[in-house]
Design a protein around this motif. Structure first.
Motif, short mmCIF file in Angstrom:
data_model
loop_
_atom_site.label_atom_id
_atom_site.label_comp_id
_atom_site.label_asym_id
_atom_site.label_seq_id
_atom_site.Cartn_x
_atom_site.Cartn_y
_atom_site.Cartn_z
N MET A 189 0.98 -6.48 -0.82
CA MET A 189 0.09 -6.29 0.29
C MET A 189 -0.85 -5.11 -0.02
SD MET A 189 1.03 -5.22 4.16
CE MET A 189 0.83 -6.67 5.14
N VAL A 190 -2.14 -5.29 0.21
CA VAL A 190 -3.13 -4.27 -0.04
C VAL A 190 -3.47 -3.58 1.27
CG1 VAL A 190 -5.48 -3.84 -0.81
CG2 VAL A 190 -4.10 -5.56 -1.97
N HIS A 191 -3.38 -2.26 1.25
CA HIS A 191 -3.75 -1.49 2.43
C HIS A 191 -5.20 -1.03 2.26
CE1 HIS A 191 0.24 -1.40 4.15
NE2 HIS A 191 0.71 -1.18 2.92
N TRP A 192 -6.00 -1.28 3.26
CA TRP A 192 -7.40 -0.92 3.18
C TRP A 192 -7.75 -0.07 4.38
CZ3 TRP A 192 -11.83 -2.86 6.02
CH2 TRP A 192 -13.04 -2.48 5.45
N TYR A 193 -8.38 1.06 4.10
CA TYR A 193 -8.77 1.97 5.18
C TYR A 193 -10.28 2.08 5.19
CZ TYR A 193 -9.74 6.22 7.76
OH TYR A 193 -10.25 7.12 8.66
N GLU A 194 -10.86 1.97 6.36
CA GLU A 194 -12.30 2.13 6.52
C GLU A 194 -12.53 3.22 7.56
OE1 GLU A 194 -16.05 -0.82 6.99
OE2 GLU A 194 -14.50 -1.08 8.51
N SER A 195 -13.16 4.31 7.13
CA SER A 195 -13.44 5.39 8.08
C SER A 195 -14.48 4.92 9.10
CB SER A 195 -13.94 6.63 7.34
OG SER A 195 -15.26 6.42 6.89
#
Length: 130
Positions: free
Chosen positions: A1-7
């Protein structure tokens, strides 16, 4: 699973780009101004003056103060007496003091006080007086 964060900033930029708000910006596809030129310490001042259409006579007092310090030798060489030179230096040092403690408008100034004795000695030497 890829965790992606977008500010929140990244999200706002992405959404604006999706809406096409960057599609017709002035200068799109052109090189950045001054690209490839040698770095200049006061690049932001010159950029501000050009962007705002200001002239050298219409700059914040702290920027004018920096210019006065840079042009000090030329200014004191126009003065006729040591008293005039010392009065000018006292006024300049008072403006520098006010700028350092934030009593003048404009970008901060961290210039030290001018050494009056050193400036007067150089002034005398340039005039051929010892």
């Amino acid at each position: 699973m890829v965790h992606w964060y977008e500010s929140s900033i990244d999200r706002q930029l992405r959404e604006a780009a999706e809406r096409g708000e960057f599609d017709k910006l002035k200068g799109l596809g052109k090189p950045l101004p001054d690209a490839g030129r040698e770095y200049q310490e006061d690049w932001w001042v010159k950029d501000w003056l050009e962007r705002e259409g200001a002239t050298a006579g219409v700059i914040p007092p702290t920027l004018a103060l920096r210019r006065d310090v840079e042009d000090l030798e030329v200014k004191v060489d126009r003065l006729r007496t040591e008293g005039e030179v010392r009065d000018h230096l006292a006024e300049l040092n008072e403006r520098l003091r006010k700028a350092r403690v934030g009593l003048m408008d404009g970008p901060p100034v961290v210039l030290p006080p001018v050494d009056a004795d050193r400036v007067v000695a150089a002034w005398r030497e340039r005039r051929g007086k010892s």
